[in-house]
Design a protein around this motif. Structure first.
Motif, PDB file in Angstrom:
ATOM      1  N   SER A  73       0.849  -1.182   0.000  1.00 40.04           N
ATOM      2  CA  SER A  73       0.000   0.000   0.000  1.00 40.04           C
ATOM      3  C   SER A  73       0.889   1.238   0.000  1.00 40.04           C
ATOM      4  CB  SER A  73      -0.902   0.000   1.242  1.00 40.04           C
ATOM      5  OG  SER A  73      -1.657   1.189   1.300  1.00 40.04           O
ATOM      6  N   LEU A  74       0.462   2.259  -0.731  1.00 41.88           N
ATOM      7  CA  LEU A  74       1.204   3.511  -0.801  1.00 41.88           C
ATOM      8  C   LEU A  74       0.199   4.651  -0.844  1.00 41.88           C
ATOM      9  CD1 LEU A  74       4.285   3.999  -1.059  1.00 41.88           C
ATOM     10  CD2 LEU A  74       3.932   4.294  -3.496  1.00 41.88           C
ATOM     11  N   THR A  75       0.436   5.654  -0.003  1.00 41.08           N
ATOM     12  CA  THR A  75      -0.427   6.838   0.033  1.00 41.08           C
ATOM     13  C   THR A  75       0.445   8.084  -0.060  1.00 41.08           C
ATOM     14  OG1 THR A  75      -2.061   5.712   1.413  1.00 41.08           O
ATOM     15  CG2 THR A  75      -2.141   8.123   1.385  1.00 41.08           C
ATOM     16  N   ILE A  76       0.131   8.944  -1.030  1.00 43.45           N
ATOM     17  CA  ILE A  76       0.846  10.208  -1.209  1.00 43.45           C
ATOM     18  C   ILE A  76      -0.144  11.344  -0.991  1.00 43.45           C
ATOM     19  CG2 ILE A  76       2.040  11.693  -2.865  1.00 43.45           C
ATOM     20  CD1 ILE A  76       2.933   9.118  -4.315  1.00 43.45           C
ATOM     21  N   PRO A  77       0.045  12.152   0.055  1.00 43.45           N
ATOM     22  CA  PRO A  77      -0.804  13.336   0.203  1.00 43.45           C
ATOM     23  C   PRO A  77      -0.530  14.312  -0.958  1.00 43.45           C
ATOM     24  CG  PRO A  77       0.341  12.809   2.261  1.00 43.45           C
ATOM     25  CD  PRO A  77       0.962  11.982   1.181  1.00 43.45           C
ATOM     26  N   VAL A  78      -1.558  14.727  -1.648  1.00 37.95           N
ATOM     27  CA  VAL A  78      -1.402  15.599  -2.814  1.00 37.95           C
ATOM     28  C   VAL A  78      -0.617  16.851  -2.444  1.00 37.95           C
ATOM     29  CG1 VAL A  78      -2.651  17.030  -4.494  1.00 37.95           C
ATOM     30  CG2 VAL A  78      -3.441  14.704  -3.993  1.00 37.95           C
ATOM     31  N   PHE A 106      -2.199   3.758  -3.907  1.00 38.90           N
ATOM     32  CA  PHE A 106      -1.994   2.519  -4.645  1.00 38.90           C
ATOM     33  C   PHE A 106      -2.250   1.377  -3.684  1.00 38.90           C
ATOM     34  CE2 PHE A 106       0.517  -1.186  -5.772  1.00 38.90           C
ATOM     35  CZ  PHE A 106       0.146  -1.385  -7.090  1.00 38.90           C
ATOM     36  N   SER A 107      -3.110   0.427  -4.085  1.00 34.01           N
ATOM     37  CA  SER A 107      -3.374  -0.746  -3.255  1.00 34.01           C
ATOM     38  C   SER A 107      -3.155  -2.013  -4.079  1.00 34.01           C
ATOM     39  CB  SER A 107      -4.777  -0.707  -2.658  1.00 34.01           C
ATOM     40  OG  SER A 107      -5.745  -0.626  -3.673  1.00 34.01           O
ATOM     41  N   PHE A 108      -2.480  -2.951  -3.497  1.00 33.31           N
ATOM     42  CA  PHE A 108      -2.036  -4.191  -4.122  1.00 33.31           C
ATOM     43  C   PHE A 108      -3.200  -5.122  -4.449  1.00 33.31           C
ATOM     44  CE2 PHE A 108      -0.784  -8.649  -3.465  1.00 33.31           C
ATOM     45  CZ  PHE A 108       0.309  -8.763  -4.302  1.00 33.31           C
ATOM     46  N   LEU A 109      -3.130  -5.750  -5.633  1.00 37.63           N
ATOM     47  CA  LEU A 109      -4.054  -6.821  -5.994  1.00 37.63           C
ATOM     48  C   LEU A 109      -3.317  -8.149  -6.116  1.00 37.63           C
ATOM     49  CD1 LEU A 109      -6.284  -5.052  -8.684  1.00 37.63           C
ATOM     50  CD2 LEU A 109      -6.936  -5.687  -6.346  1.00 37.63           C
ATOM     51  N   GLU A 110      -2.223  -8.168  -6.907  1.00 35.49           N
ATOM     52  CA  GLU A 110      -1.464  -9.409  -7.099  1.00 35.49           C
ATOM     53  C   GLU A 110      -0.147  -9.120  -7.804  1.00 35.49           C
ATOM     54  OE1 GLU A 110      -3.247 -12.157  -9.896  1.00 35.49           O
ATOM     55  OE2 GLU A 110      -4.002 -10.505 -11.121  1.00 35.49           O
ATOM     56  N   THR A 111       0.766 -10.085  -7.751  1.00 38.35           N
ATOM     57  CA  THR A 111       1.964 -10.023  -8.585  1.00 38.35           C
ATOM     58  C   THR A 111       1.660 -10.808  -9.855  1.00 38.35           C
ATOM     59  OG1 THR A 111       2.917 -11.958  -7.496  1.00 38.35           O
ATOM     60  CG2 THR A 111       3.587  -9.816  -6.667  1.00 38.35           C
ATOM     61  N   ILE A 124       9.714  -7.413 -10.509  1.00 42.54           N
ATOM     62  CA  ILE A 124       8.365  -7.893 -10.219  1.00 42.54           C
ATOM     63  C   ILE A 124       7.342  -6.952 -10.848  1.00 42.54           C
ATOM     64  CG2 ILE A 124       6.744  -8.487  -8.363  1.00 42.54           C
ATOM     65  CD1 ILE A 124       9.276  -8.656  -6.528  1.00 42.54           C
ATOM     66  N   ASP A 125       6.349  -7.516 -11.508  1.00 43.76           N
ATOM     67  CA  ASP A 125       5.227  -6.722 -11.997  1.00 43.76           C
ATOM     68  C   ASP A 125       4.109  -6.818 -10.971  1.00 43.76           C
ATOM     69  OD1 ASP A 125       6.666  -6.143 -14.246  1.00 43.76           O
ATOM     70  OD2 ASP A 125       5.552  -7.472 -15.580  1.00 43.76           O
ATOM     71  N   ILE A 126       3.730  -5.659 -10.441  1.00 38.58           N
ATOM     72  CA  ILE A 126       2.704  -5.569  -9.396  1.00 38.58           C
ATOM     73  C   ILE A 126       1.417  -5.014 -10.007  1.00 38.58           C
ATOM     74  CG2 ILE A 126       2.063  -4.394  -7.247  1.00 38.58           C
ATOM     75  CD1 ILE A 126       4.277  -6.233  -6.699  1.00 38.58           C
ATOM     76  N   LYS A 127       0.336  -5.745  -9.850  1.00 37.19           N
ATOM     77  CA  LYS A 127      -0.970  -5.256 -10.287  1.00 37.19           C
ATOM     78  C   LYS A 127      -1.683  -4.674  -9.077  1.00 37.19           C
ATOM     79  CE  LYS A 127      -5.178  -6.622 -12.709  1.00 37.19           C
ATOM     80  NZ  LYS A 127      -5.911  -7.731 -13.334  1.00 37.19           N
ATOM     81  N   GLY A 128      -2.271  -3.499  -9.276  1.00 37.50           N
ATOM     82  CA  GLY A 128      -2.970  -2.862  -8.170  1.00 37.50           C
ATOM     83  C   GLY A 128      -3.941  -1.812  -8.656  1.00 37.50           C
ATOM     84  N   LYS A 129      -4.580  -1.179  -7.691  1.00 35.49           N
ATOM     85  CA  LYS A 129      -5.537  -0.112  -7.995  1.00 35.49           C
ATOM     86  C   LYS A 129      -4.880   1.216  -7.652  1.00 35.49           C
ATOM     87  CE  LYS A 129      -9.639  -2.859  -7.526  1.00 35.49           C
ATOM     88  NZ  LYS A 129     -10.960  -2.621  -7.963  1.00 35.49           N
ATOM     89  N   LEU A 130      -4.749   2.060  -8.670  1.00 31.93           N
ATOM     90  CA  LEU A 130      -4.181   3.396  -8.512  1.00 31.93           C
ATOM     91  C   LEU A 130      -5.330   4.395  -8.546  1.00 31.93           C
ATOM     92  CD1 LEU A 130      -1.665   5.247  -8.349  1.00 31.93           C
ATOM     93  CD2 LEU A 130      -1.589   5.185 -10.860  1.00 31.93           C
ATOM     94  N   THR A 131      -5.420   5.199  -7.492  1.00 26.52           N
ATOM     95  CA  THR A 131      -6.492   6.191  -7.397  1.00 26.52           C
ATOM     96  C   THR A 131      -5.889   7.586  -7.404  1.00 26.52           C
ATOM     97  OG1 THR A 131      -7.870   4.657  -6.136  1.00 26.52           O
ATOM     98  CG2 THR A 131      -8.478   6.984  -6.048  1.00 26.52           C
ATOM     99  N   ILE A 132      -6.308   8.386  -8.394  1.00 32.38           N
ATOM    100  CA  ILE A 132      -5.860   9.770  -8.538  1.00 32.38           C
ATOM    101  C   ILE A 132      -7.105  10.621  -8.771  1.00 32.38           C
ATOM    102  CG2 ILE A 132      -4.502  11.391  -9.923  1.00 32.38           C
ATOM    103  CD1 ILE A 132      -2.675   9.045 -10.687  1.00 32.38           C
ATOM    104  N   ALA A 133      -7.229  11.692  -8.013  1.00 31.80           N
ATOM    105  CA  ALA A 133      -8.351  12.631  -8.157  1.00 31.80           C
ATOM    106  C   ALA A 133      -9.701  11.925  -8.059  1.00 31.80           C
ATOM    107  CB  ALA A 133      -8.240  13.413  -9.466  1.00 31.80           C
ATOM    108  N   GLY A 134      -9.767  10.873  -7.238  1.00 31.86           N
ATOM    109  CA  GLY A 134     -11.013  10.159  -7.024  1.00 31.86           C
ATOM    110  C   GLY A 134     -11.335   9.118  -8.078  1.00 31.86           C
ATOM    111  N   ASN A 135     -10.490   8.976  -9.093  1.00 29.59           N
ATOM    112  CA  ASN A 135     -10.698   7.983 -10.156  1.00 29.59           C
ATOM    113  C   ASN A 135      -9.714   6.835  -9.978  1.00 29.59           C
ATOM    114  OD1 ASN A 135     -12.761   9.237 -11.934  1.00 29.59           O
ATOM    115  ND2 ASN A 135     -11.239  10.872 -11.977  1.00 29.59           N
TER     116      ASN A 135
END
Length: 191
Positions: A73-78, A106-111, A124-135
């Motif tokens: 998991s990764l969180t960047i304050p804008v 960014f939240s992890f789904l799978e490698t 390693i290729d990491i698949k995850g959900k990237l959220t920017i500006a609510g999308n």
């Protein structure tokens, strides 16, 4: 009957011991130091922003020259993104809809791919959900982990419009930011 009951107890004991070893082998590491650079272009000049703050962790284990990642998991304050130019920063925060969406996550789904590339390095290729500006978009980000240096590096290119972000403009629209952005990560992690 006593023998069957005893065998059952032994199997339960073996299962619990084996489960305990599996759980112990999985370790959680916190991002302790970082250098994140965001790079882009405009019709005037290229630009970059440093990320001053990041929160995150990675859960993984290394065993027999193999690495397994189970969570990340990764969180960047804008508002921790800084260019050194106040007006550019405020235009960026507005474009990223910071008031409603104060973080990029960014939240992890799978490698999806793991390749040993050196004594202590893995690609390693990491698949995850990237959220920017609510999308939120599902992405695959190639990373390199060096387990000896406790370091993770990555470079990822994206288009702002893919996340519903209109590239920022300035000076009544005469300065226009390009749509493509490069995110460059250099993260250190500790237990």
């Amino acid at each position: 009957m006593k023998i069957t009951n005893r065998l059952h107890q032994i199997w339960i004991f073996i299962f619990l011991v084996a489960s305990g070893f599996t759980l112990q082998a999985q370790e959680k590491f916190t991002i302790s130091n970082h250098k994140i650079l965001i790079e882009g272009t405009s019709n005037i000049h290229d630009w970059e922003m440093d990320v001053e703050k990041v929160n995150g962790f990675i859960e993984m284990k290394t065993e027999n020259d193999e690495i397994t990642i189970s969570n990340m998991s990764l969180t960047i304050p804008v508002k921790s993104m800084k260019s050194g130019k106040g007006k550019m920063d405020s235009n960026t925060y507005e474009a990223l809809k910071e008031k409603k969406n104060p973080n990029i996550t960014f939240s992890f789904l799978e490698t999806t791919k793991v390749e040993k590339t050196g004594n202590s390095t893995y690609k390693i290729d990491i698949k995850g959900k990237l959220t920017i500006a609510g999308n939120t978009q599902s992405v695959v980000i190639p990373i390199v982990i060096d387990t000896q240096k406790t370091n993770l590096t990555a470079s990822y290119n994206l288009n702002m419009t893919d996340f519903g972000v209109d590239p920022p403009t300035a000076v009544f629209g005469t300065i226009k930011t390009g749509d493509a952005v490069s995110l460059n990560f250099n993260l250190n992690y500790t237990k």
